[in-house]
Design an enzyme around this catalytic site. Structure first.
Site, short mmCIF file in Angstrom:
data_model
loop_
_atom_site.label_atom_id
_atom_site.label_comp_id
_atom_site.label_asym_id
_atom_site.label_seq_id
_atom_site.Cartn_x
_atom_site.Cartn_y
_atom_site.Cartn_z
N HIS A 17 -23.94 46.60 8.43
CA HIS A 17 -24.72 46.96 9.62
C HIS A 17 -26.12 47.43 9.22
O HIS A 17 -27.11 47.05 9.83
CB HIS A 17 -24.05 48.11 10.39
CG HIS A 17 -22.75 47.77 11.06
ND1 HIS A 17 -21.61 48.51 10.88
CD2 HIS A 17 -22.43 46.77 11.93
CE1 HIS A 17 -20.63 47.99 11.60
NE2 HIS A 17 -21.09 46.93 12.24
N LYS A 41 -10.23 50.95 23.61
CA LYS A 41 -10.02 50.71 22.18
C LYS A 41 -9.74 52.04 21.47
O LYS A 41 -10.50 53.00 21.64
CB LYS A 41 -11.29 50.06 21.61
CG LYS A 41 -11.04 49.04 20.52
CD LYS A 41 -12.30 48.20 20.32
CE LYS A 41 -12.41 47.65 18.94
NZ LYS A 41 -13.66 46.90 18.75
N ARG A 94 -21.65 37.00 9.75
CA ARG A 94 -21.29 36.99 8.33
C ARG A 94 -20.81 35.62 7.89
O ARG A 94 -21.28 35.07 6.92
CB ARG A 94 -20.18 38.02 8.06
CG ARG A 94 -20.63 39.43 8.22
CD ARG A 94 -19.47 40.36 8.42
NE ARG A 94 -18.77 40.05 9.65
CZ ARG A 94 -17.86 40.81 10.22
NH1 ARG A 94 -17.49 41.92 9.65
NH2 ARG A 94 -17.29 40.45 11.36
N SER A 132 -15.91 46.77 9.70
CA SER A 132 -15.42 48.13 9.98
C SER A 132 -13.88 48.13 9.98
O SER A 132 -13.26 49.07 9.50
CB SER A 132 -15.91 48.59 11.35
OG SER A 132 -17.31 48.62 11.39
#
Ligand code: PNS
Length: 162
Positions: A17, A41, A94, A132
């Site tokens: 990040h 979440k 990515r 993450s």
């Protein structure tokens, strides 16, 4: 004034990040790192903790002349971006596996707000596998996460599970 929103969960912020934010700093005058408030979440860090950690680690990176700030938001991202008068959304890609989901979001956001551009950026190769989710998983199973997240993040993760 070129202002971008960099939205995400940032639970926790990773070196990937930060790499994206530094790259974004070359393109924008201001980047708002926007942490999504998502009650559905289950998170490792609370929204306040994530914003606090982000603010700390952002002090440690090279931002050039770019003004980088941290906020939280709820609801539609394009709505929030409009309220903040942002011109663009920054997202990191990515691998090709990220592309499909990111493309869907970018096109949906474009439909909702055509004037808002999504800018995709690639992090350095060394972060191409860092997420993450995996950071949390390996950490919770006892592995070190140095090099994947800033030292402050690893420290805060240790404090959290004490
Ligand atoms: O870090 P993440 O979890 O991949 O980030 C996803 C995020 C926050 C960018 C996305 O879920 C989002 O923008 N949510 C806000 C609600 C919204 O606008 N949904 C429609 C997206 S097309």
């Amino acid at each position: 004034m070129r202002r971008a929103i960099y939205p995400g969960s940032f639970d926790p912020v990773t070196n990937g990040h930060l790499d994206i934010i530094q790259r974004g700093c070359k393109l924008f005058d201001e980047i708002i790192v926007a942490v999504l408030i998502n009650p559905e979440k289950t998170a490792f860090f609370s929204i306040e903790e994530r914003c606090d950690i982000l603010s700390e680690v952002l002090k440690t990176i090279d931002r050039g002349d770019c003004h980088v700030l941290v906020e939280s938001f709820a609801g539609l991202m394009v709505q929030y971006a409009a309220e903040r008068e942002a011109n663009a959304i920054v997202r990191g890609i990515r691998a090709i596996s990220d592309y499909e989901y990111e493309l869907q979001m970018a096109l949906m956001n474009r439909r909702l707000r055509p004037s808002l551009e999504t800018v995709f950026m690639m992090p350095a190769e060394e972060y191409s596998y860092v997420s993450s989710r995996l950071v949390k998983e390996v950490f919770q199973l006892g592995a070190r996460v140095d090099g994947l997240v800033p030292p402050i993040v690893e420290q805060r993760m240790r404090e959290k599970i004490k």
